[in-house]
Motif scaffolding. Sequence first.
Motif, PDB file in Angstrom:
ATOM      1  N   PRO A 159     -70.821   7.055  -9.774  1.00  0.00           N
ATOM      2  CA  PRO A 159     -70.426   6.436  -9.951  1.00  0.00           C
ATOM      3  C   PRO A 159     -70.613   4.717 -10.854  1.00  0.00           C
ATOM      4  N   MET A 160     -71.342   4.982 -12.243  1.00  0.00           N
ATOM      5  CA  MET A 160     -71.730   3.700 -12.354  1.00  0.00           C
ATOM      6  C   MET A 160     -70.878   3.000 -13.905  1.00  0.00           C
ATOM      7  N   ARG A 161     -70.904   1.951 -14.171  1.00  0.00           N
ATOM      8  CA  ARG A 161     -70.210   1.411 -15.584  1.00  0.00           C
ATOM      9  C   ARG A 161     -71.344   0.578 -15.725  1.00  0.00           C
ATOM     10  N   ALA A 162     -71.499  -0.048 -17.388  1.00  0.00           N
ATOM     11  CA  ALA A 162     -72.572  -0.957 -17.639  1.00  0.00           C
ATOM     12  C   ALA A 162     -72.465  -1.229 -19.347  1.00  0.00           C
ATOM     13  N   MET A 163     -72.591  -2.595 -18.817  1.00  0.00           N
ATOM     14  CA  MET A 163     -72.242  -2.787 -20.160  1.00  0.00           C
ATOM     15  C   MET A 163     -73.498  -3.986 -21.059  1.00  0.00           C
ATOM     16  N   LEU A 164     -73.836  -4.196 -22.132  1.00  0.00           N
ATOM     17  CA  LEU A 164     -74.843  -4.896 -22.532  1.00  0.00           C
ATOM     18  C   LEU A 164     -74.229  -5.972 -23.080  1.00  0.00           C
ATOM     19  N   ILE A 165     -74.833  -7.151 -23.119  1.00  0.00           N
ATOM     20  CA  ILE A 165     -73.974  -8.691 -23.499  1.00  0.00           C
ATOM     21  C   ILE A 165     -75.187  -9.089 -24.815  1.00  0.00           C
ATOM     22  N   ALA A 166     -74.714  -8.671 -26.258  1.00  0.00           N
ATOM     23  CA  ALA A 166     -75.664  -9.324 -27.156  1.00  0.00           C
ATOM     24  C   ALA A 166     -75.310 -10.508 -27.810  1.00  0.00           C
ATOM     25  N   ILE A 167     -76.069 -11.706 -27.772  1.00  0.00           N
ATOM     26  CA  ILE A 167     -75.326 -12.867 -28.025  1.00  0.00           C
ATOM     27  C   ILE A 167     -76.376 -12.766 -29.077  1.00  0.00           C
ATOM     28  N   GLY A 168     -75.296 -13.053 -30.281  1.00  0.00           N
ATOM     29  CA  GLY A 168     -76.029 -13.035 -31.884  1.00  0.00           C
ATOM     30  C   GLY A 168     -76.056 -14.627 -32.351  1.00  0.00           C
ATOM     31  N   ARG A 169     -76.874 -15.281 -32.924  1.00  0.00           N
ATOM     32  CA  ARG A 169     -77.828 -16.340 -33.512  1.00  0.00           C
ATOM     33  C   ARG A 169     -77.557 -17.172 -32.415  1.00  0.00           C
ATOM     34  N   ILE A 170     -78.498 -16.458 -31.601  1.00  0.00           N
ATOM     35  CA  ILE A 170     -79.568 -17.327 -31.163  1.00  0.00           C
ATOM     36  C   ILE A 170     -80.239 -18.352 -31.237  1.00  0.00           C
ATOM     37  N   ASP A 171     -81.302 -17.277 -32.684  1.00  0.00           N
ATOM     38  CA  ASP A 171     -82.433 -17.709 -33.783  1.00  0.00           C
ATOM     39  C   ASP A 171     -81.563 -18.953 -33.848  1.00  0.00           C
ATOM     40  N   ARG A 172     -80.178 -18.799 -35.023  1.00  0.00           N
ATOM     41  CA  ARG A 172     -80.174 -20.682 -35.553  1.00  0.00           C
ATOM     42  C   ARG A 172     -79.611 -21.299 -34.724  1.00  0.00           C
ATOM     43  N   VAL A 173     -79.754 -21.210 -33.526  1.00  0.00           N
ATOM     44  CA  VAL A 173     -79.281 -22.614 -31.836  1.00  0.00           C
ATOM     45  C   VAL A 173     -80.899 -23.228 -32.642  1.00  0.00           C
ATOM     46  N   ASN A 174     -82.126 -22.095 -31.833  1.00  0.00           N
ATOM     47  CA  ASN A 174     -82.987 -22.332 -32.004  1.00  0.00           C
ATOM     48  C   ASN A 174     -83.840 -22.970 -33.214  1.00  0.00           C
TER      49      ASN A 174
ATOM     50  N   ARG B 101     -70.789 -10.126 -28.010  1.00  0.00           N
ATOM     51  CA  ARG B 101     -70.489  -8.466 -28.604  1.00  0.00           C
ATOM     52  C   ARG B 101     -70.925  -7.961 -27.872  1.00  0.00           C
ATOM     53  N   LEU B 102     -70.234  -6.787 -26.873  1.00  0.00           N
ATOM     54  CA  LEU B 102     -70.334  -6.070 -25.448  1.00  0.00           C
ATOM     55  C   LEU B 102     -70.178  -4.747 -26.319  1.00  0.00           C
ATOM     56  N   ALA B 103     -71.234  -4.139 -25.938  1.00  0.00           N
ATOM     57  CA  ALA B 103     -71.392  -2.904 -25.619  1.00  0.00           C
ATOM     58  C   ALA B 103     -70.930  -1.687 -23.944  1.00  0.00           C
ATOM     59  N   LEU B 104     -70.010  -0.300 -23.891  1.00  0.00           N
ATOM     60  CA  LEU B 104     -69.662  -0.821 -22.811  1.00  0.00           C
ATOM     61  C   LEU B 104     -69.716   0.940 -22.456  1.00  0.00           C
ATOM     62  N   MET B 105     -70.343   1.309 -21.168  1.00  0.00           N
ATOM     63  CA  MET B 105     -70.426   2.864 -21.221  1.00  0.00           C
ATOM     64  C   MET B 105     -70.038   3.556 -20.061  1.00  0.00           C
ATOM     65  N   ARG B 106     -70.252   4.391 -19.192  1.00  0.00           N
ATOM     66  CA  ARG B 106     -69.628   5.091 -18.102  1.00  0.00           C
ATOM     67  C   ARG B 106     -70.552   6.259 -18.545  1.00  0.00           C
ATOM     68  N   ALA B 107     -71.932   5.479 -16.921  1.00  0.00           N
ATOM     69  CA  ALA B 107     -73.103   6.747 -16.163  1.00  0.00           C
ATOM     70  C   ALA B 107     -72.298   8.745 -16.340  1.00  0.00           C
ATOM     71  N   ARG B 108     -72.972   9.324 -17.349  1.00  0.00           N
ATOM     72  CA  ARG B 108     -72.933  10.833 -16.366  1.00  0.00           C
ATOM     73  C   ARG B 108     -73.476  11.887 -15.997  1.00  0.00           C
ATOM     74  N   ALA B 109     -73.286  12.622 -15.502  1.00  0.00           N
ATOM     75  CA  ALA B 109     -75.016  13.502 -14.705  1.00  0.00           C
ATOM     76  C   ALA B 109     -75.394  13.729 -15.727  1.00  0.00           C
ATOM     77  N   GLY B 110     -76.980  13.800 -15.338  1.00  0.00           N
ATOM     78  CA  GLY B 110     -77.762  13.476 -16.651  1.00  0.00           C
ATOM     79  C   GLY B 110     -78.824  12.323 -17.076  1.00  0.00           C
ATOM     80  N   ASP B 111     -77.371  10.941 -16.805  1.00  0.00           N
ATOM     81  CA  ASP B 111     -78.342   9.817 -17.644  1.00  0.00           C
ATOM     82  C   ASP B 111     -79.352   9.208 -16.848  1.00  0.00           C
ATOM     83  N   ASP B 112     -79.664   9.063 -17.108  1.00  0.00           N
ATOM     84  CA  ASP B 112     -80.707   8.523 -15.933  1.00  0.00           C
ATOM     85  C   ASP B 112     -81.303   6.641 -16.802  1.00  0.00           C
ATOM     86  N   ALA B 113     -81.643   5.944 -16.073  1.00  0.00           N
ATOM     87  CA  ALA B 113     -81.832   3.774 -16.414  1.00  0.00           C
ATOM     88  C   ALA B 113     -82.578   4.542 -17.980  1.00  0.00           C
TER      89      ALA B 113
END
Length: 441
Positions: free
Chosen positions: A46-61, A145-157
Amino acid sequence: MADTSHRDYPAQDGRDALTGLADLAHARLTMQRWQRDWPDGGPAFPMRAMLIAIGRIDRVNVAYGETTGDGVLIEIAQRIRHFAEDELESGVWLAARISGDSFLLAAREDCSRERWQWLAEALADAIAMPIVDPSTSHSLRLWPRLALMRARAGDDADSVLDTLAETAVRMRGSNGERIAWASEDLDQQGLSNQQLEADLLAAIDRDEIEVLFQPQYRVGDDRLVGAEALARWQHPTLGRIGAGLLFTIAERADHVAQLSRHIARRALHDAGGWPSDLCLSINITSADLAAGSFARDFIALVDQSLLEPEQVTLEITEQVLLADLDRTREILDELKAVGINLSLDDFGAGYCNFRYLKVLPLDCLKLDRAMIDGVLDDERDLAVLRAIVAMAKALDLSVVAEGVEKDEQLALIAREGVETYQGFLRAEPMSADDFIRLARG
């Protein structure tokens, strides 16, 4: 750190140098270990994962400078970590910074799709809240923006990270898409906002919002001195919902003040049978302070309880104070006048306006757990802790440390002069009945 501690916090050499979260290498190794250690022949991994992408940080810089940009990333990392500590406290989880403007949150628990979707919604809302640049007083907002997934059999890191990254790239080409599932068969609408908001209002009416109590102890002799009230809701579909998501739902329904009052009333009622030497801490929201009658109404709630005002502490976070500091001071003065104690919560997390310490009638600083995480192996973290404690002493403020999980951490904060602590080292949040038994035992 062992999985029994609920989170996989890296040693110093496994942390991102800027944010203190795990780095990419540690995240990859941790997910590999989770999968390797999962027993064969048992239930699906049982593993859930989400990637959190922060847009426009380059514009802040570009607009404000890299120092401000770095500060924004640190604040976002703190918000992710705080969110996970609140919503995933009963599971095993990992928060990491995996690239310049991308973060990972992974949990090894049997989490439903609906729950993971709503956790993502709430985290996106938390990250999108204004961030104040103390050098310019400008208020910045970034839209993740957030990308979500559930790890399945055969998924590695690596396959998990690659799939999330591909989904994030796909999202950039869409208009307004904030959250997306990596697998199309999972990318479907769960509970509607309207239904969840209706569920919350019904739960308040039926008194189904539970209040748990996180015990607090005196440093030195481990004497129980009180507890912090924490809200939880067991939703029939989404499962356990912590305070962060709970208040996000309430905000969408425009019922934050109603929920906050409900929690305060129940906490004060449940604490009515406590020994007179124990204190109750309650968090308040910006919606509370926006109500002109808040101080009067809260004092009336305390008067109706069996507690003395001196047994009650209100915890206020920096975000609550952002709107109108002068008006906030007037309200807090009213509360202070009757003996209610006031604490500045999550001190040391993200930016802190030191003007708060000058103009507000505070009694206590509550150190964010990030202040405790690194003190054992990072001299800079220890130096910052010492400076904050010294400043608090100079201002005649007591200091509470949260997130104490190791005996070595407790020994260190005792040497540095911290008076009170809370954390999984001694006790996890518990029901009102269990806390009474603890207090009387």
